[in-house]
Design a protein around this motif. Structure first.
Motif, PDB file in Angstrom:
ATOM      1  N   HIS A  55       0.830  -1.210   0.000  1.00  0.00           N
ATOM      2  CA  HIS A  55       0.000   0.000   0.000  1.00  0.00           C
ATOM      3  C   HIS A  55       0.864   1.259   0.000  1.00  0.00           C
ATOM      4  O   HIS A  55       0.656   2.171  -0.819  1.00  0.00           O
ATOM      5  CB  HIS A  55      -0.932  -0.009   1.205  1.00  0.00           C
ATOM      6  N   THR A  60       2.929   1.819  -3.138  1.00  0.00           N
ATOM      7  CA  THR A  60       2.100   2.316  -4.231  1.00  0.00           C
ATOM      8  C   THR A  60       1.838   3.812  -4.090  1.00  0.00           C
ATOM      9  O   THR A  60       1.821   4.554  -5.079  1.00  0.00           O
ATOM     10  CB  THR A  60       0.756   1.563  -4.266  1.00  0.00           C
ATOM     11  N   GLU A  61       1.661   4.271  -2.843  1.00  0.00           N
ATOM     12  CA  GLU A  61       1.352   5.675  -2.602  1.00  0.00           C
ATOM     13  C   GLU A  61       2.572   6.576  -2.781  1.00  0.00           C
ATOM     14  O   GLU A  61       2.512   7.596  -3.464  1.00  0.00           O
ATOM     15  CB  GLU A  61       0.788   5.839  -1.175  1.00  0.00           C
TER      16      GLU A  61
END
Length: 224
Positions: free
Chosen positions: A67, A70-71
């Motif tokens: 997560h 990806t950010e």
């Protein structure tokens, strides 16, 4: 007239000042290692002031999980190298002194840092890539994309591995075998993606041989 016997040698007294000078010289010989270790000490103290719930959420935001990668991949790859999961700093002080400081004195700060960064970044990306594949194919639940994965162990594994080339033969092969067993057994016996990350970091450290070639003369019979 009898000849006088020579005076016995006097032992040099170790004072607090001389000990501090020796410690300072030791630290200055591996500045990157001990600056990193000092940063880890500060962040560990900060973590100890947090409540358990806040600590978990805080560290997860600095985790190299799927997560967060990806950010903002650059932010978490940098930030994760300055926090320790578990809050035990002293064992890292010992490990940094034994492995990181030795490698930095041997390779120089820039080459040592290159090995550590390559191991940290590439092993993080490789292990999370495998985890993403496992999630996509239903082998691992989707919640694993937000797991907690911080720390400096991948960088340490890479540096431990590159020190193989500093070890003289025939002990080099004994050292290499011990490293492969230490990091290989958890990979074979367990199913954690971090075990894959550690073993990948070892392979990356071994692949950094070109960075060690001009340093062979400084090691004990390394080139033989």
């Amino acid at each position: 007239m009898t000849p006088s016997s020579p005076a016995p040698p006097t032992r040099r007294r170790t004072t607090a000042g001389s000990w501090l000078r020796s410690a300072g010289s030791w630290i200055r010989s591996a500045p990157g290692t001990y600056l990193w270790l000092a940063a880890l000490f500060v962040t560990t103290v900060i973590v100890h002031q947090m409540s358990p719930d806040f600590e978990e959420d805080f560290l997860r935001q600095r985790s190299t999980n799927i997560h967060e990668l990806t950010e903002d991949p650059l932010r978490v790859l940098f930030a994760s190298a300055f926090w320790i999961d578990g809050g035990h700093w002293l064992p890292y002080a010992v490990l940094y002194t034994v492995f990181h400081a030795t490698a930095e004195r041997w390779l120089g700060t820039l080459r040592w840092l290159a090995v550590a960064l390559l191991a940290h970044v590439l092993a993080s990306l490789a292990s999370e890539g495998v985890l993403a594949w496992a999630i996509r194919h239903g082998h691992v639940p989707w919640s694993a994309a937000n797991t907690l994965d911080i720390g400096v162990s991948y960088a340490l594994a890479g540096v431990v591995a590159v020190l193989t080339y500093r070890t003289p033969r025939p002990w080099r092969y004994v050292y290499l075998f011990a490293v492969l067993v230490f990091y290989g057994i958890p990979l074979v016996a367990g199913r954690s993606f971090t075990d894959l990350g550690h073993f990948t970091a070892v392979l990356i450290g071994l692949a950094c041989y070109p960075l060690t070639r001009s340093r062979h003369g400084t090691g004990a019979a390394v080139a033989q």
